[in-house]
Design an enzyme around this catalytic site. Structure first.
Site, PDB file in Angstrom:
ATOM      1  N   ASP A 123       0.722  35.723 -28.030  1.00  0.00           N
ATOM      2  CA  ASP A 123      -0.055  34.965 -27.057  1.00  0.00           C
ATOM      3  C   ASP A 123      -0.648  33.737 -27.735  1.00  0.00           C
ATOM      4  O   ASP A 123      -1.289  33.848 -28.783  1.00  0.00           O
ATOM      5  CB  ASP A 123      -1.172  35.837 -26.465  1.00  0.00           C
ATOM      6  CG  ASP A 123      -1.755  35.201 -25.205  1.00  0.00           C
ATOM      7  OD1 ASP A 123      -1.055  34.386 -24.574  1.00  0.00           O
ATOM      8  OD2 ASP A 123      -2.902  35.528 -24.863  1.00  0.00           O
ATOM      9  N   HIS A 130      -8.664  24.848 -21.937  1.00  0.00           N
ATOM     10  CA  HIS A 130      -9.162  26.195 -22.210  1.00  0.00           C
ATOM     11  C   HIS A 130      -9.773  26.261 -23.610  1.00  0.00           C
ATOM     12  O   HIS A 130     -10.894  26.751 -23.790  1.00  0.00           O
ATOM     13  CB  HIS A 130      -8.016  27.211 -22.095  1.00  0.00           C
ATOM     14  CG  HIS A 130      -8.349  28.598 -22.544  1.00  0.00           C
ATOM     15  ND1 HIS A 130      -9.159  29.446 -21.802  1.00  0.00           N
ATOM     16  CD2 HIS A 130      -7.995  29.289 -23.652  1.00  0.00           C
ATOM     17  CE1 HIS A 130      -9.279  30.604 -22.439  1.00  0.00           C
ATOM     18  NE2 HIS A 130      -8.586  30.537 -23.562  1.00  0.00           N
ATOM     19  N   ARG A 139     -19.068  27.980 -29.831  1.00  0.00           N
ATOM     20  CA  ARG A 139     -19.626  27.199 -30.943  1.00  0.00           C
ATOM     21  C   ARG A 139     -20.301  25.962 -30.379  1.00  0.00           C
ATOM     22  O   ARG A 139     -19.819  24.836 -30.544  1.00  0.00           O
ATOM     23  CB  ARG A 139     -18.498  26.781 -31.918  1.00  0.00           C
ATOM     24  CG  ARG A 139     -17.758  27.934 -32.571  1.00  0.00           C
ATOM     25  CD  ARG A 139     -16.624  27.449 -33.474  1.00  0.00           C
ATOM     26  NE  ARG A 139     -15.568  26.780 -32.721  1.00  0.00           N
ATOM     27  CZ  ARG A 139     -14.571  27.413 -32.098  1.00  0.00           C
ATOM     28  NH1 ARG A 139     -14.480  28.722 -32.162  1.00  0.00           N
ATOM     29  NH2 ARG A 139     -13.659  26.737 -31.433  1.00  0.00           N
ATOM     30  N   GLU A 195      -6.893  36.597 -17.728  1.00  0.00           N
ATOM     31  CA  GLU A 195      -6.407  35.288 -18.156  1.00  0.00           C
ATOM     32  C   GLU A 195      -5.060  35.066 -17.488  1.00  0.00           C
ATOM     33  O   GLU A 195      -4.124  35.837 -17.708  1.00  0.00           O
ATOM     34  CB  GLU A 195      -6.258  35.219 -19.688  1.00  0.00           C
ATOM     35  CG  GLU A 195      -7.593  35.220 -20.431  1.00  0.00           C
ATOM     36  CD  GLU A 195      -7.442  34.986 -21.938  1.00  0.00           C
ATOM     37  OE1 GLU A 195      -6.335  35.212 -22.478  1.00  0.00           O
ATOM     38  OE2 GLU A 195      -8.433  34.569 -22.554  1.00  0.00           O
ATOM     39  N   GLU A 197      -1.610  33.421 -17.145  1.00  0.00           N
ATOM     40  CA  GLU A 197      -0.743  32.796 -18.136  1.00  0.00           C
ATOM     41  C   GLU A 197       0.713  32.818 -17.682  1.00  0.00           C
ATOM     42  O   GLU A 197       1.075  33.541 -16.746  1.00  0.00           O
ATOM     43  CB  GLU A 197      -0.843  33.551 -19.481  1.00  0.00           C
ATOM     44  CG  GLU A 197      -2.276  33.758 -19.942  1.00  0.00           C
ATOM     45  CD  GLU A 197      -2.377  34.182 -21.403  1.00  0.00           C
ATOM     46  OE1 GLU A 197      -1.329  34.208 -22.094  1.00  0.00           O
ATOM     47  OE2 GLU A 197      -3.496  34.478 -21.844  1.00  0.00           O
ATOM     48  N   ASP A 229      -3.453  38.422 -19.163  1.00  0.00           N
ATOM     49  CA  ASP A 229      -3.904  38.898 -20.471  1.00  0.00           C
ATOM     50  C   ASP A 229      -5.363  39.372 -20.325  1.00  0.00           C
ATOM     51  O   ASP A 229      -6.303  38.650 -20.645  1.00  0.00           O
ATOM     52  CB  ASP A 229      -3.778  37.747 -21.480  1.00  0.00           C
ATOM     53  CG  ASP A 229      -4.276  38.117 -22.862  1.00  0.00           C
ATOM     54  OD1 ASP A 229      -4.249  39.306 -23.214  1.00  0.00           O
ATOM     55  OD2 ASP A 229      -4.702  37.196 -23.594  1.00  0.00           O
ATOM     56  N   ARG A 233     -14.531  40.520 -23.114  1.00  0.00           N
ATOM     57  CA  ARG A 233     -15.131  39.413 -23.874  1.00  0.00           C
ATOM     58  C   ARG A 233     -16.197  39.870 -24.853  1.00  0.00           C
ATOM     59  O   ARG A 233     -16.352  39.282 -25.934  1.00  0.00           O
ATOM     60  CB  ARG A 233     -15.735  38.397 -22.899  1.00  0.00           C
ATOM     61  CG  ARG A 233     -14.741  37.769 -21.949  1.00  0.00           C
ATOM     62  CD  ARG A 233     -13.621  37.055 -22.669  1.00  0.00           C
ATOM     63  NE  ARG A 233     -12.755  36.342 -21.729  1.00  0.00           N
ATOM     64  CZ  ARG A 233     -11.594  35.812 -22.069  1.00  0.00           C
ATOM     65  NH1 ARG A 233     -11.147  35.915 -23.328  1.00  0.00           N
ATOM     66  NH2 ARG A 233     -10.859  35.180 -21.185  1.00  0.00           N
ATOM     67  N   GLN A 236     -14.307  41.461 -27.720  1.00  0.00           N
ATOM     68  CA  GLN A 236     -13.588  40.390 -28.413  1.00  0.00           C
ATOM     69  C   GLN A 236     -14.530  39.567 -29.293  1.00  0.00           C
ATOM     70  O   GLN A 236     -14.231  39.272 -30.449  1.00  0.00           O
ATOM     71  CB  GLN A 236     -12.915  39.490 -27.366  1.00  0.00           C
ATOM     72  CG  GLN A 236     -12.078  38.351 -27.933  1.00  0.00           C
ATOM     73  CD  GLN A 236     -11.607  37.388 -26.827  1.00  0.00           C
ATOM     74  OE1 GLN A 236     -11.817  37.624 -25.639  1.00  0.00           O
ATOM     75  NE2 GLN A 236     -10.975  36.314 -27.235  1.00  0.00           N
ATOM     76  N   LYS A 249      -8.327  42.893 -26.516  1.00  0.00           N
ATOM     77  CA  LYS A 249      -7.170  42.404 -25.759  1.00  0.00           C
ATOM     78  C   LYS A 249      -6.073  43.452 -25.631  1.00  0.00           C
ATOM     79  O   LYS A 249      -5.190  43.310 -24.783  1.00  0.00           O
ATOM     80  CB  LYS A 249      -6.568  41.193 -26.486  1.00  0.00           C
ATOM     81  CG  LYS A 249      -7.470  39.990 -26.585  1.00  0.00           C
ATOM     82  CD  LYS A 249      -7.192  39.031 -25.459  1.00  0.00           C
ATOM     83  CE  LYS A 249      -7.827  37.679 -25.721  1.00  0.00           C
ATOM     84  NZ  LYS A 249      -7.597  36.784 -24.574  1.00  0.00           N
ATOM     85  N   THR A 253      -1.897  44.384 -20.804  1.00  0.00           N
ATOM     86  CA  THR A 253      -1.422  43.047 -20.442  1.00  0.00           C
ATOM     87  C   THR A 253      -0.398  43.247 -19.337  1.00  0.00           C
ATOM     88  O   THR A 253       0.580  43.969 -19.525  1.00  0.00           O
ATOM     89  CB  THR A 253      -0.757  42.342 -21.649  1.00  0.00           C
ATOM     90  OG1 THR A 253      -1.642  42.386 -22.774  1.00  0.00           O
ATOM     91  CG2 THR A 253      -0.432  40.895 -21.319  1.00  0.00           C
ATOM     92  N   THR A 350      -4.198  30.991 -21.570  1.00  0.00           N
ATOM     93  CA  THR A 350      -4.821  30.737 -20.276  1.00  0.00           C
ATOM     94  C   THR A 350      -4.481  29.340 -19.763  1.00  0.00           C
ATOM     95  O   THR A 350      -4.729  28.344 -20.444  1.00  0.00           O
ATOM     96  CB  THR A 350      -6.348  30.892 -20.419  1.00  0.00           C
ATOM     97  OG1 THR A 350      -6.609  32.140 -21.056  1.00  0.00           O
ATOM     98  CG2 THR A 350      -7.029  30.867 -19.071  1.00  0.00           C
ATOM     99  N   GLU A 364     -14.504  30.988 -18.515  1.00  0.00           N
ATOM    100  CA  GLU A 364     -14.653  29.561 -18.248  1.00  0.00           C
ATOM    101  C   GLU A 364     -15.243  29.301 -16.865  1.00  0.00           C
ATOM    102  O   GLU A 364     -16.124  28.447 -16.711  1.00  0.00           O
ATOM    103  CB  GLU A 364     -13.300  28.853 -18.323  1.00  0.00           C
ATOM    104  CG  GLU A 364     -12.715  28.749 -19.710  1.00  0.00           C
ATOM    105  CD  GLU A 364     -11.313  28.171 -19.638  1.00  0.00           C
ATOM    106  OE1 GLU A 364     -11.179  26.946 -19.472  1.00  0.00           O
ATOM    107  OE2 GLU A 364     -10.341  28.945 -19.722  1.00  0.00           O
TER     108      GLU A 364
END
Ligand code: MN
Length: 421
Positions: A123, A130, A139, A195, A197, A229, A233, A236, A249, A253, A350, A364
Site C-alpha cells: 500500500d 492525503h 506533525r 481509506e 483506494e 484499507d 487510527r 496506528q 492496518k 482490507t 487514500t 482527513e
C-alpha cells in the site's frame, strides 16, 4: 455525475458493465459451484462453462483455467490472454452464440467473491493531498511532507492474508493504545476509519533481480480493483514509531469483486500531474500514465438503515490527481530487484483530492475528530461506529464517453469480539 446517478442510468451508456468493460471476477453460482466469471449489464457470465464448450479458445490459455476459485491462474497467462478472452466474449455476444445464453446468470442470484488470492499486498501513499493533510495533523509544527516524498513513492507492505471480499463484515479490532498515566491498554479501537483506494492487480510475475520499468506496467498489471484499507487510527498512531503501519492496518482490507482490465481502461488514460522535481530516471514515464477514474464513498449507519434512509455521500475524489502513477508504483516496488507474482496487489493509498469533500478517509474529513460529520439520523461521526456500512464506488466516463463501472467495495463494521487476555 455521481455514481448513484451513473448506476441508475440505463440509457445508451448502460450501467457501466457494457461490452467495453467485460471485467473478470469469481462467483458462487446458485448451484453452489465457484467459477471465474465476467459481467455484462446485470448478469454474470460463467466462463468455466464457455471454456468447457470450447468457446474461449485463446493461444496460451488452458481450457480449464476458469474452473478455479481465483483468477490467479488465468491472470498468469498474460496480457494477450486477458484481452484475447475479452475479445472472444464480445464476439460471442455480437454473433448471438446460443451457448452464451446458457452461461448468463443474473448477478442478483450469485455471490461475488474476491477476484484474486492476493499474494503480496503493498500500500502506497500516492496522493500529495492525503500525505500533506495527514502530515499536518500528525506533525503540526514540522514540514507536512517528509523530505523524500517527491523523490519516490512512499509505501509499506501490508498483510495479504487479511484481504477479504466485498461484503465481509469488518470486526472492530483490538489494539494497544495509551490511556495517559496508567499505561497502555489492549482494547477495541475507538478510531476505526476507512481509506478509499485503487488497487493494481499483478497478472504476470517478474524475475528476481529484474526491475519492471515503467514502460512494462501494462505487461504485468492485469487491471484494477477498488480497495478499502480499514485503519485503526489510535492503534496506528501508538505503534508506528519508528516503524510503519502494523496491527492498526492488518486486521482487514476489503477488495471489490470486479477486476477491470487495463485494456478496458485504455480510453481513460490521461497525463498524471506535473512532478516537481522531476523524478529519478527509473520513475519517469512516457505518455499518459494516470487513469481518469472517479471514486466516491457513502456511509449508512445502522439507524439510517433501520429507518429506510439512503446512504449519504461523504467523499468524492478524482484518481487522476494522484501524484504518483501506477507505472511508477510498480517500478518502485521492483526497483531493488524484488519480483512480483500473479495476484499481488499494489494499492495507491487514500485517493484524496485538494478540495473539501474530496478527502477519502475520516481522519482527513473530520480533521482527526475535530470536525465531526453530521449524519441524516441526527448522529455525528468522528470515526466509524458499529453497524456503519461504508461503500466505495468507482467509475470512468459517463461524461459523454461510455460509462465504465469499477463496481463497489462494501463493508459493515461488526462489534468487537470479547477477548480473554
Ligand atoms: Mn492505505
Amino acid at each position: 455525475m455521481t455514481a448513484a446517478a451513473a448506476a441508475d442510468r440505463r440509457g445508451p451508456e448502460g450501467n457501466g458493465f457494457g461490452l467495453e468493460n467485460l471485467p473478470f471476477g469469481v462467483a458462487r453460482l446458485p448451484d453452489g459451484s465457484v467459477t471465474c466469471v465476467s459481467a455484462l449489464d446485470t448478469s454474470v457470465i460463467d466462463l468455466a462453462r464457455l471454456g468447457r464448450a470450447g468457446l474461449l479458445w485463446v493461444p496460451g490459455v488452458a481450457a480449464d483455467v476458469f474452473e478455479e476459485g481465483s483468477l490467479n491462474r488465468f491472470l498468469a497467462c498474460g496480457r494477450a490472454a486477458w484481452e484475447g478472452v475479452r475479445g472472444r466474449i464480445a464476439r460471442l455476444v455480437q454473433t448471438g452464440e446460443r451457448e452464451l445464453g446458457r452461461a448468463f446468470v443474473p448477478v442478483s442470484q450469485v455471490e461475488l467473491l474476491a477476484p484474486v488470492a492476493a499474494g503480496d499486498f503493498v500500500d502506497f501513499s500516492a496522493s500529495v493531498h492525503h500525505a500533506t493533510r495527514v502530515g499536518r495533523l500528525l506533525r503540526p509544527d514540522g514540514d507536512p511532507l517528509p523530505p523524500q516524498w517527491r523523490h519516490m513513492p512512499v509505501g509499506y507492505h501490508g498483510r495479504a492474508g487479511s484481504m477479504v471480499a466485498s461484503g465481509t463484515g469488518v470486526i472492530r479490532p483490538h489494539g494497544q493504545r495509551p490511556t495517559g498515566g496508567a499505561g497502555p491498554v489492549l482494547a477495541p479501537t475507538e478510531a476505526l476509519d476507512f481509506e478509499a483506494e485503487v488497487g493494481f492487480v499483478v497478472g504476470c510475475g517478474s524475475t528476481p533481480g529484474r526491475p519492471v520499468p515503467t514502460a512494462g506496467f501494462a505487461d504485468h498489471v492485469a487491471g484494477v480493483v477498488l480497495v478499502n484499507d480499514w485503519s485503526a487510527r489510535d492503534v496506528q498512531a501508538y505503534e508506528s514509531r519508528p516503524l510503519g503501519p502494523f496491527l492498526g492496518k492488518s486486521f482487514a482490507t476489503s477488495m471489490s469483486p470486479w477486476l477491470v482490465t487495463l485494456g478496458a481502461l485504455e480510453p481513460y488514460r490521461v497525463p498524471g500531474p506535473v512532478q516537481d522535481p522531476a523524478p529519478p530516471p527509473y520513475l519517469r514515464t512516457d505518455g499518459p500514465a494516470a487513469y481518469d477514474l472517479h471514486i466516491d464513498v457513502t456511509l449508512q449507519s445502522e439507524t439510517m438503515r433501520a429507518e429506510g434512509m439512503a446512504p449519504v455521500q461523504i467523499s468524492a475524489a478524482a484518481f487522476a490527481a494522484m501524484y504518483w502513477t501506477g507505472p511508477q508504483l510498480l517500478a518502485h516496488v521492483t526497483a531493488n530487484g524484488a519480483h512480483i507474482r500473479p495476484g499481488d496487489v499494489v494499492a495507491s493509498g487514500t485517493v484524496s483530492g485538494p478540495d473539501a469533500g474530496s478527502e477519502a478517509c475520516l481522519l482527513e474529513l473530520t480533521r482527526a475528530g475535530e470536525r465531526p460529520l453530521s449524519l441524516p439520523d441526527g448522529s455525528t461521526r468522528s470515526y466509524l461506529e458499529d453497524g456503519d456500512t461504508v461503500v466505495v464506488r468507482g467509475w470512468a466516463g459517463g461524461d459523454g464517453r461510455p460509462l465504465l463501472s469499477l463496481g463497489e467495495v462494501v463493508g459493515t463494521v461488526v462489534p468487537a469480539r470479547p477477548m480473554e487476555v
